[in-house]
Design a protein around this motif. Structure first.
Motif, mmCIF file in Angstrom:
data_model
loop_
_atom_site.group_PDB
_atom_site.id
_atom_site.type_symbol
_atom_site.label_atom_id
_atom_site.label_comp_id
_atom_site.label_asym_id
_atom_site.label_seq_id
_atom_site.Cartn_x
_atom_site.Cartn_y
_atom_site.Cartn_z
ATOM 1 N N VAL A 71 0.856 -1.180 0.000
ATOM 2 C CA VAL A 71 0.000 0.000 0.000
ATOM 3 C C VAL A 71 0.896 1.235 0.000
ATOM 4 C CG1 VAL A 71 -1.841 1.240 1.201
ATOM 5 C CG2 VAL A 71 -1.766 -1.265 1.270
ATOM 6 N N ARG A 72 0.686 2.083 -1.000
ATOM 7 C CA ARG A 72 1.452 3.326 -1.106
ATOM 8 C C ARG A 72 0.976 4.332 -0.072
ATOM 9 N NH1 ARG A 72 2.448 4.293 -7.511
ATOM 10 N NH2 ARG A 72 3.229 2.212 -7.952
ATOM 11 N N ARG A 73 1.751 5.393 0.108
ATOM 12 C CA ARG A 73 1.409 6.417 1.100
ATOM 13 C C ARG A 73 0.000 6.959 0.942
ATOM 14 N NH1 ARG A 73 6.483 9.687 0.298
ATOM 15 N NH2 ARG A 73 7.927 8.218 1.188
ATOM 16 N N ASP A 74 -0.444 7.076 -0.306
ATOM 17 C CA ASP A 74 -1.778 7.636 -0.567
ATOM 18 C C ASP A 74 -2.892 6.609 -0.419
ATOM 19 O OD1 ASP A 74 -1.411 6.078 -2.821
ATOM 20 O OD2 ASP A 74 -1.589 7.727 -4.249
ATOM 21 N N GLY A 75 -2.556 5.386 -0.014
ATOM 22 C CA GLY A 75 -3.546 4.333 0.180
ATOM 23 C C GLY A 75 -3.763 3.463 -1.038
ATOM 24 N N GLU A 76 -3.164 3.820 -2.166
ATOM 25 C CA GLU A 76 -3.313 3.034 -3.387
ATOM 26 C C GLU A 76 -2.506 1.738 -3.291
ATOM 27 O OE1 GLU A 76 -3.114 3.955 -8.081
ATOM 28 O OE2 GLU A 76 -1.362 4.555 -6.931
ATOM 29 N N TRP A 77 -3.099 0.637 -3.755
ATOM 30 C CA TRP A 77 -2.416 -0.647 -3.767
ATOM 31 C C TRP A 77 -1.538 -0.756 -5.007
ATOM 32 C CZ3 TRP A 77 -4.940 -5.734 -1.883
ATOM 33 C CH2 TRP A 77 -5.410 -5.567 -0.584
ATOM 34 N N ALA A 78 -0.450 -1.485 -4.879
ATOM 35 C CA ALA A 78 0.433 -1.786 -6.009
ATOM 36 C C ALA A 78 0.831 -3.250 -5.912
ATOM 37 C CB ALA A 78 1.663 -0.886 -5.994
ATOM 38 N N VAL A 79 1.140 -3.849 -7.053
ATOM 39 C CA VAL A 79 1.532 -5.257 -7.129
ATOM 40 C C VAL A 79 3.038 -5.337 -7.328
ATOM 41 C CG1 VAL A 79 1.236 -7.416 -8.414
ATOM 42 C CG2 VAL A 79 -0.689 -5.848 -8.174
ATOM 43 N N ILE A 80 3.688 -6.188 -6.561
ATOM 44 C CA ILE A 80 5.110 -6.474 -6.755
ATOM 45 C C ILE A 80 5.205 -7.683 -7.675
ATOM 46 C CG2 ILE A 80 7.284 -7.139 -5.665
ATOM 47 C CD1 ILE A 80 6.369 -4.371 -4.818
ATOM 48 N N HIS A 81 5.974 -7.542 -8.738
ATOM 49 C CA HIS A 81 6.200 -8.626 -9.696
ATOM 50 C C HIS A 81 7.662 -9.084 -9.626
ATOM 51 C CE1 HIS A 81 2.635 -6.776 -11.641
ATOM 52 N NE2 HIS A 81 2.373 -8.028 -11.964
ATOM 53 N N CYS A 83 10.439 -11.334 -11.992
ATOM 54 C CA CYS A 83 10.670 -11.928 -13.305
ATOM 55 C C CYS A 83 11.117 -13.381 -13.157
ATOM 56 C CB CYS A 83 11.731 -11.129 -14.057
ATOM 57 S SG CYS A 83 12.072 -11.769 -15.712
ATOM 58 N N ARG A 84 10.457 -14.264 -13.895
ATOM 59 C CA ARG A 84 10.827 -15.688 -13.872
ATOM 60 C C ARG A 84 12.202 -15.930 -14.470
ATOM 61 N NH1 ARG A 84 5.518 -18.866 -16.226
ATOM 62 N NH2 ARG A 84 4.009 -18.044 -14.727
ATOM 63 N N ARG A 85 12.591 -15.099 -15.409
ATOM 64 C CA ARG A 85 13.842 -15.319 -16.128
ATOM 65 C C ARG A 85 15.055 -14.775 -15.378
ATOM 66 N NH1 ARG A 85 13.489 -13.623 -22.120
ATOM 67 N NH2 ARG A 85 12.266 -15.525 -22.165
ATOM 68 N N CYS A 86 14.982 -13.525 -14.916
ATOM 69 C CA CYS A 86 16.172 -12.907 -14.310
ATOM 70 C C CYS A 86 16.014 -12.573 -12.827
ATOM 71 C CB CYS A 86 16.574 -11.653 -15.085
ATOM 72 S SG CYS A 86 15.454 -10.246 -14.859
ATOM 73 N N GLY A 87 14.800 -12.689 -12.285
ATOM 74 C CA GLY A 87 14.583 -12.427 -10.862
ATOM 75 C C GLY A 87 14.349 -10.972 -10.500
ATOM 76 N N ALA A 88 14.350 -10.064 -11.488
ATOM 77 C CA ALA A 88 14.139 -8.638 -11.199
ATOM 78 C C ALA A 88 12.779 -8.424 -10.546
ATOM 79 C CB ALA A 88 14.235 -7.823 -12.486
ATOM 80 N N LEU A 89 12.704 -7.429 -9.669
ATOM 81 C CA LEU A 89 11.466 -7.044 -8.998
ATOM 82 C C LEU A 89 10.997 -5.700 -9.532
ATOM 83 C CD1 LEU A 89 12.399 -7.888 -5.304
ATOM 84 C CD2 LEU A 89 10.967 -9.244 -6.841
ATOM 85 N N SER A 90 9.686 -5.524 -9.635
ATOM 86 C CA SER A 90 9.123 -4.232 -10.019
ATOM 87 C C SER A 90 7.787 -4.048 -9.324
ATOM 88 C CB SER A 90 8.959 -4.124 -11.537
ATOM 89 O OG SER A 90 7.928 -4.988 -11.972
ATOM 90 N N SER A 91 7.339 -2.806 -9.274
ATOM 91 C CA SER A 91 6.068 -2.464 -8.653
ATOM 92 C C SER A 91 5.169 -1.825 -9.702
ATOM 93 C CB SER A 91 6.298 -1.487 -7.502
ATOM 94 O OG SER A 91 5.080 -1.033 -6.970
ATOM 95 N N ASN A 92 3.919 -2.258 -9.771
ATOM 96 C CA ASN A 92 2.940 -1.699 -10.699
ATOM 97 C C ASN A 92 1.670 -1.339 -9.948
ATOM 98 O OD1 ASN A 92 4.167 -1.930 -13.366
ATOM 99 N ND2 ASN A 92 4.032 -4.132 -13.049
ATOM 100 N N ARG A 93 1.116 -0.174 -10.252
ATOM 101 C CA ARG A 93 -0.160 0.229 -9.658
ATOM 102 C C ARG A 93 -1.226 -0.794 -10.017
ATOM 103 N NH1 ARG A 93 -1.599 5.882 -12.107
ATOM 104 N NH2 ARG A 93 -3.391 5.492 -10.779
#
Length: 136
Positions: A71-81, A83-93
């Protein structure tokens, strides 16, 4: 124009329908509630296309699994992804049409699978109960 950020996005433009590379469902970006579609609303998967948001500089292209929500500061949810191939993490609204059951399942997952036996929690709660309280 940049291409959509999605599990299966192909070609230029923000609002192009696509077939998700993870679950195979047809996705209409119009339901996202914005011009950007970063992931499939059904399975919440994405593709590893960016090194930094929107740059399309990642050469990976691997499928990205939804592994957590925050949950972001403003209360909006985001998804953490991840990567199956390289293991990188990212966040998407999250998007307006994201599957709420899938989001809640990801959020509740750690509670359903704690890193310790639940009996340890019961024992710890019993040790901290004060005399005369309902906890002990």
């Amino acid at each position: 124009m940049k291409q959509p950020h999605s599990a299966g996005a192909q070609g230029p433009g923000f609002a192009r329908p696509f077939r998700c590379k993870a679950c195979g469902r047809q996705v209409d970006p119009a339901g996202a509630g914005s011009r950007h579609r970063n992931h499939c609303p059904y399975c919440l998967s994405s593709l590893h296309l960016d090194s930094t948001p929107g740059d399309r500089a990642s050469g990976c292209g691997g499928l990205m699994d939804p592994i957590a929500v925050w949950v972001r500061r403003d209360g909006e949810w985001a998804v953490i992804h991840r990567c199956r191939r390289c293991g990188a993490l990212s966040s998407n609204r999250t998007a307006a049409d994201d599957n709420p059951a899938k989001l809640l399942g990801i959020a509740a997952g750690p509670l359903a699978r704690p890193p310790f036996p639940l009996e340890h929690l019961e024992a710890m709660m019993g040790e901290t109960a004060e005399p005369g309280s309902d906890n002990g």
